[in-house]
Design a protein around this motif. Sequence first.
Motif, PDB file in Angstrom:
ATOM      1  N   PHE A   1      24.640  11.255 -17.247  1.00  0.00           N
ATOM      2  CA  PHE A   1      24.424   9.826 -17.475  1.00  0.00           C
ATOM      3  C   PHE A   1      23.462   9.664 -18.641  1.00  0.00           C
ATOM      4  O   PHE A   1      22.664  10.570 -18.932  1.00  0.00           O
ATOM      5  CB  PHE A   1      23.915   9.131 -16.210  1.00  0.00           C
ATOM      6  N   PRO A   2      23.524   8.519 -19.326  1.00  0.00           N
ATOM      7  CA  PRO A   2      22.659   8.330 -20.487  1.00  0.00           C
ATOM      8  C   PRO A   2      21.185   8.542 -20.138  1.00  0.00           C
ATOM      9  O   PRO A   2      20.669   7.973 -19.173  1.00  0.00           O
ATOM     10  CB  PRO A   2      22.935   6.891 -20.914  1.00  0.00           C
ATOM     11  N   ARG A   3      20.551   9.370 -20.938  1.00  0.00           N
ATOM     12  CA  ARG A   3      19.148   9.717 -20.732  1.00  0.00           C
ATOM     13  C   ARG A   3      18.244   8.494 -20.698  1.00  0.00           C
ATOM     14  O   ARG A   3      17.254   8.457 -19.953  1.00  0.00           O
ATOM     15  CB  ARG A   3      18.735  10.665 -21.861  1.00  0.00           C
ATOM     16  N   ASP A   4      18.583   7.469 -21.464  1.00  0.00           N
ATOM     17  CA  ASP A   4      17.726   6.279 -21.495  1.00  0.00           C
ATOM     18  C   ASP A   4      17.758   5.500 -20.181  1.00  0.00           C
ATOM     19  O   ASP A   4      16.973   4.589 -19.985  1.00  0.00           O
ATOM     20  CB  ASP A   4      18.043   5.385 -22.691  1.00  0.00           C
ATOM     21  N   GLN A   5      18.652   5.859 -19.249  1.00  0.00           N
ATOM     22  CA  GLN A   5      18.702   5.215 -17.935  1.00  0.00           C
ATOM     23  C   GLN A   5      17.727   5.837 -16.935  1.00  0.00           C
ATOM     24  O   GLN A   5      17.513   5.289 -15.854  1.00  0.00           O
ATOM     25  CB  GLN A   5      20.124   5.278 -17.364  1.00  0.00           C
ATOM     26  N   VAL A   6      17.157   6.987 -17.272  1.00  0.00           N
ATOM     27  CA  VAL A   6      16.303   7.712 -16.327  1.00  0.00           C
ATOM     28  C   VAL A   6      15.157   6.848 -15.778  1.00  0.00           C
ATOM     29  O   VAL A   6      14.977   6.777 -14.557  1.00  0.00           O
ATOM     30  CB  VAL A   6      15.779   9.033 -16.936  1.00  0.00           C
ATOM     31  N   PRO A   7      14.360   6.180 -16.621  1.00  0.00           N
ATOM     32  CA  PRO A   7      13.240   5.400 -16.052  1.00  0.00           C
ATOM     33  C   PRO A   7      13.698   4.294 -15.091  1.00  0.00           C
ATOM     34  O   PRO A   7      13.112   4.119 -14.014  1.00  0.00           O
ATOM     35  CB  PRO A   7      12.548   4.808 -17.283  1.00  0.00           C
ATOM     36  N   ARG A   8      14.737   3.572 -15.468  1.00  0.00           N
ATOM     37  CA  ARG A   8      15.196   2.477 -14.609  1.00  0.00           C
ATOM     38  C   ARG A   8      15.819   3.016 -13.326  1.00  0.00           C
ATOM     39  O   ARG A   8      15.585   2.468 -12.238  1.00  0.00           O
ATOM     40  CB  ARG A   8      16.178   1.575 -15.368  1.00  0.00           C
ATOM     41  N   LEU A   9      16.612   4.075 -13.425  1.00  0.00           N
ATOM     42  CA  LEU A   9      17.204   4.693 -12.242  1.00  0.00           C
ATOM     43  C   LEU A   9      16.108   5.161 -11.292  1.00  0.00           C
ATOM     44  O   LEU A   9      16.186   4.941 -10.080  1.00  0.00           O
ATOM     45  CB  LEU A   9      18.102   5.864 -12.640  1.00  0.00           C
ATOM     46  N   THR A  10      15.082   5.768 -11.832  1.00  0.00           N
ATOM     47  CA  THR A  10      13.958   6.221 -11.010  1.00  0.00           C
ATOM     48  C   THR A  10      13.333   5.053 -10.276  1.00  0.00           C
ATOM     49  O   THR A  10      13.085   5.120  -9.063  1.00  0.00           O
ATOM     50  CB  THR A  10      12.915   6.935 -11.888  1.00  0.00           C
ATOM     51  N   SER A  11      13.094   3.966 -10.984  1.00  0.00           N
ATOM     52  CA  SER A  11      12.498   2.781 -10.371  1.00  0.00           C
ATOM     53  C   SER A  11      13.388   2.219  -9.265  1.00  0.00           C
ATOM     54  O   SER A  11      12.906   1.856  -8.187  1.00  0.00           O
ATOM     55  CB  SER A  11      12.245   1.720 -11.444  1.00  0.00           C
ATOM     56  N   VAL A  12      14.681   2.132  -9.528  1.00  0.00           N
ATOM     57  CA  VAL A  12      15.617   1.623  -8.508  1.00  0.00           C
ATOM     58  C   VAL A  12      15.564   2.507  -7.261  1.00  0.00           C
ATOM     59  O   VAL A  12      15.482   2.004  -6.137  1.00  0.00           O
ATOM     60  CB  VAL A  12      17.055   1.533  -9.087  1.00  0.00           C
ATOM     61  N   LEU A  13      15.593   3.822  -7.455  1.00  0.00           N
ATOM     62  CA  LEU A  13      15.559   4.731  -6.304  1.00  0.00           C
ATOM     63  C   LEU A  13      14.244   4.629  -5.540  1.00  0.00           C
ATOM     64  O   LEU A  13      14.228   4.715  -4.309  1.00  0.00           O
ATOM     65  CB  LEU A  13      15.797   6.160  -6.767  1.00  0.00           C
ATOM     66  N   GLU A  14      13.152   4.471  -6.259  1.00  0.00           N
ATOM     67  CA  GLU A  14      11.850   4.383  -5.601  1.00  0.00           C
ATOM     68  C   GLU A  14      11.712   3.113  -4.766  1.00  0.00           C
ATOM     69  O   GLU A  14      10.895   3.065  -3.851  1.00  0.00           O
ATOM     70  CB  GLU A  14      10.735   4.418  -6.652  1.00  0.00           C
ATOM     71  N   ASN A  15      12.530   2.116  -5.054  1.00  0.00           N
ATOM     72  CA  ASN A  15      12.408   0.825  -4.362  1.00  0.00           C
ATOM     73  C   ASN A  15      13.585   0.512  -3.447  1.00  0.00           C
ATOM     74  O   ASN A  15      13.767  -0.638  -3.068  1.00  0.00           O
ATOM     75  CB  ASN A  15      12.234  -0.284  -5.398  1.00  0.00           C
TER      76      ASN A  15
END
Length: 155
Positions: free
Chosen positions: A138-152
């Motif tokens: 998946f696009p590397r630039d999605q990592v921060p947002r994906l992390t945030s979604v998973l954490e919440n």
Amino acid sequence: MNDNNPPQVHPAQRLTAPSGTLADIDIEIVPLVRALWTHGLATTASCQDFGEGTAGQRAVGQRLSRYGGDGFIAYYTGYAWLKMPAPDAVRLADSLTATEFRDKVTQRWTPGSWRMHVPVIFTEHAGTHLAATAQIHFPRDQVPRLTSVLENMRI
């Protein structure tokens, strides 16, 4: 390092996985991998930039010439990679359909969409079968947002 362990191309942090094994995780995806583990989702390999990582391995002679050609490297540059047990990958994708990542995991070959597959492999002792692990790019630039979604979220 043995022949089965490719060189570490990206800066990494050594973490203890839930299974108790040690794993060197690329710095940029440490929070993502931790979020996955928090939800009981296993990872068996990962890379913060699969194309760049493959180029780095090729540069030090750790990969066969048929692996990691210029086209392969170009195709995967800018894409993060997770290798997960197939059931965990399915659970992750299913859980993301209720989030802003829905289109990314359900629509193929569109800008920002994920590339997910389970290889069909052949071995002499087992014949042809599906691999036990799924490959998720998946696009590397999605990592921060994906992390945030998973954490919440709850999976």
